[in-house]
Write an enzyme that holds these catalytic residues in place. Structure first.
Site: not given
Ligand code: MRU
Length: 342
Positions: A52, A92, A241, A251-252
Site C-alpha cells: 500500500g 517497489r 500509487d 494504480n493496482k
C-alpha cells in the site's frame, strides 16, 4: 498489539524494533514480523509483507532510521544514510510515497547536519518517521469526509485492491471514504473485487470491512461489467500509487478496466489519495515506472500451481488510468475535478 481499530499494520516500539503485520498471511493468521535492520525492512517491502503506497513510505522512513541509528560519527552516518536510501529505493518502484518519505528524511539531514549533534539528528529522524505516520492518519480522515460528502446519494460502491488501514496506517484512502460513509449512514453495500494475484481485495479489504461491520460482497475481478449492466453499483472508488500533474493515475492492475466500464455505464469513478501521491515532477503517466513482478504470482494460486508446466505469464502490478476517465481526485485538500492541473 490490537488497537481500537483492529490490527495496526506496523508498530515501532521503544526498543527500536519495527513489527510488521504479515499481510501475506492475513486473514488466516495475525503474525507480526520483527525487523531490526534496514535490510530486513527492504526485504519485507519487496516481499509485500507490508504494502500500500502510504504504508510503504512510512515503513521506509522507519527502515531508514534503523539503517543509521547506530552511527558513531557524522561520516559514518552519511555513508549509512546513502546506502539505506539506496536499498529502500529499489524495493517497489511505482508507489511515489516511498520516495516522498525518503525525501522528507533527506531534507531533515540537509537542514540539521551542521547544526545538531549526531545523537540529536538521529532522534529527529526517528521523530520524523512518526510524524509522517501521524500526518497520514489526519489526511485519511479528511479524505474520508471530503469523499463521503462528494458521493452523497451513491450508496453502492465497488472498490479495488486494499486501500484501508493496512495500506496507510490510518483509516485508509478509498476505503477510508467507504468507512466514513458507513459511519454517516450513507452506505448500503461494498463490492470488493478479489484483486488477483495477491488477493488484496478478497483477503485484506474483506478483513477490514468485516472488522468494521460494513456489509460487503466479494466479486471476481471480471465481474465489473455484469455489475454495471445490472445497475448494481453507483460508484467505484480506488486508491493510487502515483498521480501525474495532469491527473493520469497509476494504480493496482485492473483499475483501468474499471474506469472504462464506469464511463461506459455512467458510474462515478473516483480516485482517493493523499497529496504525497501526486508526483509533480512528471507531467503525464508516460513517465511512471510500472512494477513487473514474478510470473509465479500468476502461474500459482494460493500456493498451488494452476497453469500447465512450461506456461509463461506477464505480471504487471499496476496500470495507468487516463485522467479524463476520472470524475474526481480526492485528497486531504479537497475534491479536484477534470481537467486536472497539479
Ligand atoms: O501492490 P500493492 O498492494 O502495494 O498495491 C496497492 C494499491 O495499488 C493501492 O490501491 C494503492 O497503493 C493505494 S493504497 C492506499
Amino acid at each position: 498489539m490490537k488497537s481500537m481499530d483492529g490490527y495496526s499494520p506496523i508498530v515501532f516500539n521503544e526498543n527500536d524494533e519495527l513489527l510488521m503485520l504479515n499481510q501475506l498471511l492475513l486473514p488466516k493468521e495475525k503474525q507480526y514480523i520483527k525487523a531490526k535492520t534496514v535490510e530486513e525492512v527492504c526485504k519485507a517491502i519487496k516481499d509485500m509483507v507490508i504494502r500500500g503506497a502510504p504504508l510503504i513510505g512510512i515503513t521506509a522512513a522507519f527502515g531508514l532510521y534503523l539503517g543509521i541509528k547506530d552511527s558513531q560519527t557524522k561520516d559514518e552516518f552519511l555513508d549509512r544514510f546513502e546506502s539505506s536510501v539506496g536499498c529502500l529505493s529499489k524495493t517497489r518502484p511505482t508507489a511515489v510515497n516511498l520516495f516522498y518519505a525518503l525525501d522528507r528524511m533527506k531534507s531533515v539531514v540537509e537542514e540539521k547536519i551542521d547544526i545538531l549533534p549526531l545523537y540529536k539528528l538521529i532522534n529527529k529522524l526517528r521523530a520524523t518517521a512518526f510524524t509522517i505516520w501521524e500526518e497520514q492518519k489526519g489526511q485519511d480522515e479528511r479524505i474520508g469526509l471530503f469523499g463521503a460528502e462528494f458521493l452523497k446519494g451513491k450508496r453502492r460502491i465497488l472498490t479495488h485492491c486494499n486501500t484501508g488501514s493496512l495500506a496507510t496506517g490510518g483509516i485508509g484512502t478509498a476505503l477510508g471514504i467507504i468507512k466514513t460513509m458507513h459511519r454517516m449512514g450513507l452506505l448500503d453495500i461494498v463490492y470488493v473485487d478479489e484483486t488477483r494475484p495477491y488477493l488484496q481485495g478478497a483477503r485484506l479489504t474483506a478483513f477490514e470491512l468485516k472488522e468494521e461491520g460494513i456489509p460487503f460482497k466479494i466479486v471476481t475481478d471480471n465481474s465489473c461489467g455484469m455489475l454495471a449492466r445490472a445497475k448494481l453499483m453507483d460508484a467505484v472508488i480506488v486508491g493510487a500509487d502515483r498521480i501525474a500533474r495532469n491527473g493520469d493515475t497509476a494504480n493496482k492492475i485492473g483499475t483501468y478496466c474499471l474506469a472504462n466500464m464506469s464511463r461506459r455505464h455512467n458510474i462515478t469513478f473516483v480516485v482517493a489519495a493523499p497529496e504525497s501521491t501526486i508526483d509533480r515532477s512528471i507531467s503525464s503517466a508516460g513517465d511512471i515506472p510500472i512494477e513487473e513482478r514474478s510470473q509465479d504470482e500468476v502461474l500459482n494460486c494460493g500456493g498451488v500451481r494452476v497453469a500447465p508446466d512450461g506456461s509463461e505469464a506477464l505480471n504487471f502490478s499496476f496500470d495507468i488510468t487516463d485522467s479524463e476517465l476520472i470524475d474526481a481526485i480526492i485528497t486531504e485538500k479537497g475534491v479536484y475535478r477534470y481537467p486536472y492541473g497539479f
